[in-house]
Design a protein around this motif. Structure first.
Motif, PDB file in Angstrom:
ATOM      1  N   TYR A   1      -0.523   5.141  -0.165  1.00  0.00           N
ATOM      2  CA  TYR A   1      -0.069   4.774  -1.510  1.00  0.00           C
ATOM      3  C   TYR A   1       1.425   4.439  -1.552  1.00  0.00           C
ATOM      4  CZ  TYR A   1      -4.629   5.710  -3.447  1.00  0.00           C
ATOM      5  OH  TYR A   1      -5.969   5.645  -3.730  1.00  0.00           O
TER       6      TYR A   1
ATOM      7  N   PRO B   1      -1.229  10.436  -4.705  1.00  0.00           N
ATOM      8  CA  PRO B   1      -1.186   8.976  -4.837  1.00  0.00           C
ATOM      9  C   PRO B   1      -0.155   8.498  -5.862  1.00  0.00           C
ATOM     10  CG  PRO B   1      -3.452   9.717  -4.802  1.00  0.00           C
ATOM     11  CD  PRO B   1      -2.601  10.951  -4.895  1.00  0.00           C
TER      12      PRO B   1
ATOM     13  N   PHE C   1       2.986   6.372  -4.578  1.00  0.00           N
ATOM     14  CA  PHE C   1       3.030   5.005  -5.104  1.00  0.00           C
ATOM     15  C   PHE C   1       4.360   4.758  -5.803  1.00  0.00           C
ATOM     16  CE2 PHE C   1       2.152   1.820  -8.418  1.00  0.00           C
ATOM     17  CZ  PHE C   1       1.555   0.815  -7.676  1.00  0.00           C
TER      18      PHE C   1
END
Length: 199
Positions: free
Chosen positions: A8, A140, A144
């Motif tokens: 991610y 994630p 991210f």
């Protein structure tokens, strides 16, 4: 084996730098247009305000705590670019640019924060699709977001280096650089906004 964090992180990094969805790059470029390397601290605060805005909205939208129409968000993203370009151009018209810079800082920071919220909603649309059936969202979401931040640094440094070359080596006045980049980005974004008009 590649970890979830790495997957991610890379996804966030590549998403922001994806030239097919260049609107976020365009926003960062116009955000940096009024700044030079010697004013990097001011720019850092400005980018941090943008980061706070999009980090919060990315989190709450990905966790589905808020829902905003995707079409509206996609329209508002180029609107933020036009508004930032106009802010830069208005700043050039002041008689005392140094005085204006001091006076305009709180407004610029507030706008960057608000516009960050809009961009975060755009990032969340992509991340939700990428998550699929992922149950644990913390790693994630965090990785991210870090990937986005790293990509933002790349864009900001790139714009500042191009500005340095244009001003120092091509003898382009700083005001002309700001005017050129802001007008170009604002014009492209205006066309984009018309194309994405929700109605």
């Amino acid at each position: 084996m590649i970890s979830t964090f790495t997957v991610y992180l890379r996804l966030g990094f590549e998403h922001l730098l994806d030239l097919q969805g260049y609107d976020h790059i365009l926003f960062l470029a116009v955000l940096c247009a009024a700044y030079s390397l010697k004013r990097w601290r001011e720019l850092l605060v400005l980018v941090t305000a943008f980061t706070i805005g999009h980090s919060v909205s990315l989190a709450v939208a990905t966790l589905r705590l808020v829902r905003v129409d995707t079409g509206l968000v996609e329209f508002l993203i180029p609107v933020t670019i036009v508004a930032t370009a106009v802010t830069n151009l208005v700043g050039l018209r002041r008689e005392d640019p140094a005085e204006h810079k001091v006076a305009a800082r709180p407004l610029r920071y507030a706008l960057a924060l608000a516009f960050g919220v809009v961009h975060g909603l755009g990032f969340s649309n992509f991340l939700r699709l990428a998550l699929g059936e992922e149950r644990s969202l913390f790693v994630p979401l965090l990785s991210f977001n870090i990937g986005l931040e790293l990509a933002q640094i790349v864009v900001a440094v790139g714009v500042l280096v191009v500005a340095l070359v244009a001003v120092r080596f091509l003898s382009l006045p700083e005001r002309a650089w700001t005017l050129l980049l802001s007008a170009l980005a604002g014009g492209v974004a205006a066309v984009m906004a018309v194309q994405r008009w929700p109605g």
